[in-house]
Motif scaffolding. Sequence first.
Motif, PDB file in Angstrom:
ATOM      1  N   TYR A 222       0.827  -1.205   0.000  1.00  0.00           N
ATOM      2  CA  TYR A 222       0.000   0.000   0.000  1.00  0.00           C
ATOM      3  C   TYR A 222       0.866   1.261   0.000  1.00  0.00           C
ATOM      4  O   TYR A 222       0.342   2.372  -0.033  1.00  0.00           O
ATOM      5  CB  TYR A 222      -0.891   0.057   1.247  1.00  0.00           C
TER       6      TYR A 222
ATOM      7  N   GLN B  28       4.715  -0.194  11.394  1.00  0.00           N
ATOM      8  CA  GLN B  28       4.467  -1.585  11.015  1.00  0.00           C
ATOM      9  C   GLN B  28       3.123  -2.043  11.592  1.00  0.00           C
ATOM     10  O   GLN B  28       2.615  -1.473  12.553  1.00  0.00           O
ATOM     11  CB  GLN B  28       5.576  -2.481  11.582  1.00  0.00           C
TER      12      GLN B  28
ATOM     13  N   CYS C  45      -0.257  -1.165  14.772  1.00  0.00           N
ATOM     14  CA  CYS C  45      -1.347  -0.452  14.081  1.00  0.00           C
ATOM     15  C   CYS C  45      -2.714  -0.847  14.643  1.00  0.00           C
ATOM     16  O   CYS C  45      -2.967  -2.022  14.926  1.00  0.00           O
ATOM     17  CB  CYS C  45      -1.288  -0.790  12.588  1.00  0.00           C
TER      18      CYS C  45
ATOM     19  N   PHE D 295      -5.408  -1.095  13.071  1.00  0.00           N
ATOM     20  CA  PHE D 295      -6.222  -1.859  12.118  1.00  0.00           C
ATOM     21  C   PHE D 295      -5.860  -3.347  12.057  1.00  0.00           C
ATOM     22  O   PHE D 295      -6.573  -4.124  11.415  1.00  0.00           O
ATOM     23  CB  PHE D 295      -6.081  -1.272  10.701  1.00  0.00           C
ATOM     24  N   LEU D 296      -4.754  -3.732  12.694  1.00  0.00           N
ATOM     25  CA  LEU D 296      -4.325  -5.139  12.575  1.00  0.00           C
ATOM     26  C   LEU D 296      -5.298  -6.060  13.317  1.00  0.00           C
ATOM     27  O   LEU D 296      -5.648  -5.816  14.465  1.00  0.00           O
ATOM     28  CB  LEU D 296      -2.920  -5.326  13.154  1.00  0.00           C
TER      29      LEU D 296
ATOM     30  N   CYS E  10      -5.755  -7.068   7.527  1.00  0.00           N
ATOM     31  CA  CYS E  10      -5.780  -5.613   7.694  1.00  0.00           C
ATOM     32  C   CYS E  10      -7.249  -5.189   7.831  1.00  0.00           C
ATOM     33  O   CYS E  10      -8.041  -5.390   6.909  1.00  0.00           O
ATOM     34  CB  CYS E  10      -5.136  -4.917   6.495  1.00  0.00           C
TER      35      CYS E  10
ATOM     36  N   LEU F 121      -8.405  -2.301   7.740  1.00  0.00           N
ATOM     37  CA  LEU F 121      -8.719  -1.143   6.900  1.00  0.00           C
ATOM     38  C   LEU F 121      -9.068  -1.583   5.480  1.00  0.00           C
ATOM     39  O   LEU F 121     -10.075  -1.171   4.911  1.00  0.00           O
ATOM     40  CB  LEU F 121      -7.520  -0.181   6.878  1.00  0.00           C
TER      41      LEU F 121
ATOM     42  N   LEU G 167      -2.984 -10.650   5.392  1.00  0.00           N
ATOM     43  CA  LEU G 167      -1.597 -10.174   5.394  1.00  0.00           C
ATOM     44  C   LEU G 167      -0.649 -11.340   5.651  1.00  0.00           C
ATOM     45  O   LEU G 167      -0.810 -12.066   6.630  1.00  0.00           O
ATOM     46  CB  LEU G 167      -1.395  -9.126   6.489  1.00  0.00           C
TER      47      LEU G 167
ATOM     48  N   CYS H 166       4.081   0.975   6.461  1.00  0.00           N
ATOM     49  CA  CYS H 166       2.776   1.175   5.836  1.00  0.00           C
ATOM     50  C   CYS H 166       2.340   2.637   5.909  1.00  0.00           C
ATOM     51  O   CYS H 166       2.336   3.246   6.976  1.00  0.00           O
ATOM     52  CB  CYS H 166       1.738   0.293   6.519  1.00  0.00           C
TER      53      CYS H 166
ATOM     54  N   GLU I 181      -0.656   3.631   5.539  1.00  0.00           N
ATOM     55  CA  GLU I 181      -1.980   3.730   6.177  1.00  0.00           C
ATOM     56  C   GLU I 181      -1.932   3.456   7.677  1.00  0.00           C
ATOM     57  O   GLU I 181      -2.960   3.463   8.335  1.00  0.00           O
ATOM     58  CB  GLU I 181      -2.950   2.737   5.507  1.00  0.00           C
ATOM     59  N   HIS I 182      -0.741   3.196   8.194  1.00  0.00           N
ATOM     60  CA  HIS I 182      -0.589   2.860   9.614  1.00  0.00           C
ATOM     61  C   HIS I 182      -1.150   3.954  10.520  1.00  0.00           C
ATOM     62  O   HIS I 182      -0.923   5.142  10.305  1.00  0.00           O
ATOM     63  CB  HIS I 182       0.904   2.665   9.916  1.00  0.00           C
TER      64      HIS I 182
HETATM   65  S1  SF4 Z   1      -3.273  -0.238   7.734  1.00  0.00           S
HETATM   66 FE1  SF4 Z   1      -1.212  -0.905   7.153  1.00  0.00          FE
HETATM   67  S2  SF4 Z   1      -0.096  -1.114   9.103  1.00  0.00           S
HETATM   68 FE2  SF4 Z   1      -2.289  -1.090   9.572  1.00  0.00          FE
HETATM   69  S3  SF4 Z   1      -2.868  -3.269   9.626  1.00  0.00           S
HETATM   70 FE3  SF4 Z   1      -3.324  -2.489   7.564  1.00  0.00          FE
HETATM   71  S4  SF4 Z   1      -1.467  -3.013   6.382  1.00  0.00           S
HETATM   72 FE4  SF4 Z   1      -0.915  -3.143   8.567  1.00  0.00          FE
END
Ligand code: SF4
Length: 186
Positions: free
Chosen positions: A47, A147, A151, A153-154, A163, A165, A170, A179, A181-182
């Motif tokens: 991403y 990472q 995050c 969203f993990l 992910c 989001l 993953l 990332c 988007e982290h």
């Molecule tokens: S937004 Fe990025 S850092 Fe967060 S869980 Fe998704 S892939 Fe991982």
Amino acid sequence: MSGDRLFDLVERIGALLRSELRRLGAPHGLEPVHLQALAYLARANRYSDTPIAVAEFLGLTKGNVSQRLIALEKAGLLRRRPDRDDARVVHLVPTAKAQTLLEALSPPPAWRTATAAVAGDQEGVETALATLLSALQGANGRRTFGQCRSCRFLQRKDGAFTCGLTHDPLEPDHTLRLCREHEPAA
Ligand code: SF4
């Protein structure tokens, strides 16, 4: 330690590292920013390996970064790979030649020697600097480029990662990459 003293130290370390990267990159026709872009892309997830993400990570304009990326492509250090699902998205992939260069120059050998001096307390130094970086990014409204493990969203289920989001599964090695988007977990 006072904030001013810490600022002096971090600024001096940054200037010395840029100077070292300039010296090491010159024989290859590369400036520090070229090596920094390649080092970022070598660690970025799917991403985050785009021109706009490189510009954001380095704090540069899109136009400036675009010229740097073209130079890296011409030097055989970078190739563009179209996205499988979205024709508008292009991924930037360091070549094998770039990986070899990064292994030799990034981080600079002098840095590896210097950090051995704090080997006993490396975890403490890393934690303090990570906290400082996070506070600065928050104050400036900048993306954190962290990472997955830190995050919000993990998602973990039955030993597998997703992910939250993008809803993509993953791979374990993907969770160790940087990332765009982290967002830090609370
Ligand atoms: S937004 Fe990025 S850092 Fe967060 S869980 Fe998704 S892939 Fe991982």
